[in-house]
Structures are given as C-alpha cells and as structure tokens.
Write an enzyme that holds these catalytic residues in place. Structure first.
Site, PDB file in Angstrom:
ATOM      1  N   GLU A 248      -2.562 -15.162  45.046  1.00 22.23           N
ATOM      2  CA  GLU A 248      -1.232 -15.595  45.495  1.00 22.23           C
ATOM      3  C   GLU A 248      -0.689 -14.638  46.546  1.00 22.23           C
ATOM      4  OE1 GLU A 248       3.163 -16.543  43.498  1.00 22.23           O
ATOM      5  OE2 GLU A 248       1.415 -16.162  42.224  1.00 22.23           O
ATOM      6  N   GLY A 278      10.012 -16.300  40.393  1.00 23.47           N
ATOM      7  CA  GLY A 278      10.751 -16.304  39.132  1.00 23.47           C
ATOM      8  C   GLY A 278      10.003 -15.599  38.023  1.00 23.47           C
ATOM      9  N   SER A 280       6.758 -13.837  38.611  1.00 23.93           N
ATOM     10  CA  SER A 280       5.935 -12.712  39.061  1.00 23.93           C
ATOM     11  C   SER A 280       6.390 -12.248  40.439  1.00 23.93           C
ATOM     12  CB  SER A 280       4.452 -13.118  39.107  1.00 23.93           C
ATOM     13  OG  SER A 280       4.249 -14.145  40.067  1.00 23.93           O
ATOM     14  N   THR A 281       5.926 -11.070  40.817  1.00 27.39           N
ATOM     15  CA  THR A 281       6.221 -10.545  42.155  1.00 27.39           C
ATOM     16  C   THR A 281       4.937  -9.982  42.745  1.00 27.39           C
ATOM     17  OG1 THR A 281       7.669  -9.083  43.440  1.00 27.39           O
ATOM     18  CG2 THR A 281       6.878  -8.232  41.342  1.00 27.39           C
TER      19      THR A 281
END
Length: 504
Positions: A248, A278, A280-281
C-alpha cells in the site's frame, strides 16, 4: 541445284524467326487489365475479383506458320488476410521488465485505408476500488496511448466514495456488497458501453478488513466477487483481495511520483509520502543514505523495477495506527472486552462530551472526563503511549527530504484551518503542533467542527515528531489531489495490475 535449295531453306528459316519474335513481343507487351484493387474488407461486400473481358481468339492467317501457344501465367494478387484483432493490452509502460504481461479479451480494430494516415492512439480504462476502513472509493481511470512504444497518458479520473467501509458490514456481507453495486452503476455511466467487456475491475481492501477476523473478511470478499461477476466488466483472476500493508505504501509512492513527474526524470529526485488512513498509516521514501537502509529493519526495505530504474524504498505500514484506530487505542478501547457497559474516557475530548462511536462494525461508548482536566499536555501524554516504541524512526527523515502528506493529514489540516481545502499547501511540522495546542485549549470553540479534533491534531503532531522523528522545521506538502487525480495508492495499484511491478 544445291545452292538455290540452300538459299530457299535459309530464307524460310529467317522468316519463321522474325514471325516468332514479333509474336513474342506482342504477347509480352500487350495491355493486361488491372483486375484487383486493395481495399478494406467490408461486412456488406465480398472480396470478389472484378470481371475481366477475355480478348478475342486470334484467327490463324493462311500461309502463316502457327506455333503452339505458351500458356500465359497470371499471378493473382495476394489473398487479403485480415489481421487478427490486436489483443487489448492496456499497458501503462511503468515497469521493466514485465514478468507477466497481462492480456485481456481480443478487441477488433478495423484496418485503416492504405491511403489515409494511420491513427495509433488507443483509449482504455481501468476501475480500481479502494475498500478502506472508513469508506469504499471507486477510481475510474481513462488512459490514452498515442504510441505503442511510449508511456500512456492518464487522461482523467472519475472518483466517488461511500461511507461506511466494507468492514462495517462484517455481520451483513450482502449489504456490504450493495455498496459496491451502487458504485458500479457510476462506472457504467463513465465507461462507454463498447469498452465494458475489456475494462478490468479490481478491488483491494486495506486496514479495515485486515483488522477483521479472517472468516468475516473472507465473507465480505466473497460477496464482492459475486457482485463483480454480475457486472458487465472484465473480472480477472484475483480481482478481489486484501492488499499487503507494505505494498500500500509503495503504490501510494508510485502514484504521487508519477503525478508529480518525478518518475519520468533522470535526476532520480523523488518525493516521500505520508498516508494516514483510518486503520493504518504508511511512510515511504527513496533513501539517499546507505545508513538509512542499513539501520532499518530488513522488512522495511522494498525493491522493484520501474521505468527502467531499480528502486530500493524505505516503506512500512503501521496497522492500528490509522487515525480512527489510534483514537480507540488512545482511549484504551481497541481490543478491549465488556463493550456493553464500559465507558472509555480521555482528556483529549471535551469534558461534557459523551457519544457512541462505531469503527469496523463495533460500537464503543466514549466520553470526556467531566470532573477532570483536559488540554494539550495531558492529551499528548495519552497519545504518546500509542506511538512510543511502536514507530520506527528512519535515520534520514531528519534531513531535508520532501514529503507529500495526504488522506487524514490533509483533512484535519483543512478542518483546523491550516490550509485551504481546494488548493492544499505547504506546512511545517511545527504548524500542526501550534494548531493542536490552540484546538485542545479551546475545545468548546472547535467542538462544532469535531469533538475529536484535539485528539486528532495531537496524534498527528506526536506521530510526526515522536514517531517518525521529523524536525519542527520539516516542510510537508499537503495535497488531496495532484493534477486533478487523487493522491492515493489506487493509481499505483492500477499500474501494478496492468504490469506487475515485481515488488519484493
């Protein structure tokens, strides 16, 4: 008598040779009609040879010797072979080499008239669903390939989102499938009907489904596959899946650097990305220092080929550190038991605030601390527990690297008045810190915008400073779109689908 006989024989022989030469001359120089013209095959006409009128047979003249006719051989024009329709190959040439070229169903393309200029431009589409923790989004990309050997041009993107995300339907997969069905209606209005059968539709789920139990996530994915199979679009193998968190980050990096033009450049100057979802980062950038790579955990380094270049990126996705998941972690609610009777409190919330909060299909009771204290310092201390020791600090981010920050970084900067929502802008990390203090110390003023704004701004500040280790003076470019295209992993994932990037 011998001499006259010899002369007569010689004269007859010379006359016969002269007549033979004349007959041969006329046979090879007479007009042969042009009996075939190349033309494009028409569905309403057969490839028939035009009639050719046969010349009158020659009448033998008395006294003239006749010779056996040499049959004249006409070599017919080559048979018109209609080219096999070119296999649809919507290949944004973003990768070299392409280990597994992707082939879609063949599409007939008429052969142009030989006399007219050949137009090699092709238009094709790709549909990518981003099934996130807080919403499902559809990205419909239109590409134009003007030259088969050059990169295609991204003509435009159609974007639409619905809330909540698929994970909210963990106990009702059919209803979750209906949200995807509604978005497909938009795709049918956007993509021309003649292109439906060759336009691939793909869904990648992210942290929302990663946080669900496996059986719940699989039920949702199965429902989406059934919805896709009902659609008129091309449904490839593995069209519905949960995307790896590290991938990602890499694909978001590909998107932003593609849109900013850095992937076309030979300077190797690229920009890093910070994506705050929302659930994960992600942080991804191209290290300039070997020390960054050597000091990073091995799983944080990704290698792949792109535009004839080899890239070695620092990238990691932190599951549970997205904005909404971090709220619950700060409250001590994420993964807690007894949700029916427990109330989770925080000094990051207004004192009189009390509300039910739903995330990932689960509802939590949260509130401020009515008789306690609230404010930036106490909130910062609470948030620190979610970040300290969890987030790796890359050696290099303390330098002057350029980073694009988007998703909830952008949204909260707009809501708190730091940037204009229509244009975005550049901010220093200290700008988040300054506004977080203001919001937390004046919660009543900002409660109408969001009662969680203090917690969110404090979390962003702490994540950037205590987590990733950015300096106060580090400049971040806040953007929702670049060149009118959403700054997310979706475009990079579309490239990845058309030509596998071989990320490892």
């Amino acid at each position: 008598m011998t001499m006259p006989s010899l002369l007569l024989t010689l004269s007859v022989w010379l006359l016969a040779g002269s007549l033979l030469a004349e007959a041969t001359y006329y046979r090879h120089h007479r007009y042969v009609p042009h009996f075939y013209r190349y033309r494009e095959h028409s569905a309403n006409a057969e490839n028939l040879l035009p009639e050719v009128s046969n010349p009158e047979p020659e009448v033998p003249q008395p006294g003239v010797p006749t010779y056996p006719k040499i049959p004249e051989v006409f070599h017919p024009a080559p048979e018109v072979i209609h080219p096999i329709p070119e296999a649809f190959h919507p290949v944004p040439e973003v990768v070299h080499p392409a280990p597994e070229p992707y082939h879609l169903p063949e599409v007939y393309q008429p052969v142009p008239e030989a006399s007219s200029p050949v137009n090699t431009s092709r238009v094709f589409y790709g549909i990518m669903f981003d099934a996130g923790s807080t919403g499902s989004r559809i990205h419909i990309y239109k590409f134009i390939q003007k030259d088969p050997v050059e990169l295609p041009v991204l003509d435009n993107e159609m974007y639409h989102a619905v809330k909540p995300g698929l994970s909210a339907y963990k106990d009702n997969p059919e209803e979750g499938g209906n949200t995807i069905r509604q978005l497909l209606k938009i795709a049918k209005k956007t993509v021309p009907e003649e292109d439906w059968k060759r336009t691939p539709v793909v869904l990648k789920a992210t942290a929302g489904l990663r946080l669900l139990p496996e059986d719940k996530a699989n039920a949702l994915l199965k429902e989406v596959r059934e919805v896709f199979n009902e659609s008129p679009f091309f449904v490839p193998n593995n069209s519905v899946s949960i995307m790896n968190g590290a991938k990602e980050g890499v694909l978001a990096w590909v998107t932003v650097n593609f849109l900013t033009g850095h992937l076309y450049s030979n300077t190797r100057k690229t920009v890093g990305i910070l994506d705050l979802g929302g659930g994960s980062t992600q942080i991804t950038f191209l290290p300039r220092s070997k020390k960054t790579i050597e000091s990073a955990p091995p799983s944080y380094i990704a290698n792949f080929n792109l535009f004839d270049h080899k890239y070695q990126l620092y990238t990691h996705s932190y599951l549970g550190n997205g904005l909404y998941a971090a709220r619950l972690a700060t409250l001590g609610a994420l993964g807690a038991d007894g949700l029916d009777w427990k109330v989770f409190t925080s000094s990051c919330l207004p004192k009189k605030f009390r509300e039910d909060v739903t995330f990932g299909g689960t509802t939590y009771k949260v509130s401020g601390i009515p008789d306690g204290y609230a404010g930036y310092k106490l909130c910062y201390y609470e948030v620190m527990k979610v970040i300290k020791g969890v987030v790796d600090q890359p050696y290099e981010v303390k330098g002057s690297s350029v980073f694009y920050a988007f998703s909830y970084y952008f949204d909260r900067a707009v809501e708190s008045g730091l940037i204009d929502g229509s244009r975005g802008g550049a901010l220093e990390v200290r700008d988040f810190k300054k506004r977080a203090k203001e919001v937390c110390n004046k919660m009543t003023k900002y409660r109408a915008i969001s009662p969680f704004l203090c917690m969110d701004m404090t979390y962003i500040t702490c994540l950037l400073k205590e987590g990733f280790g950015f300096k106060d003076s580090t400049v971040l470019q806040l953007a929702k779109k670049v060149n009118n295209v959403e700054t997310s992993w979706a475009l990079g994932a579309t490239f990845d689908f058309f030509r596998n990037l071989n990320i490892h």
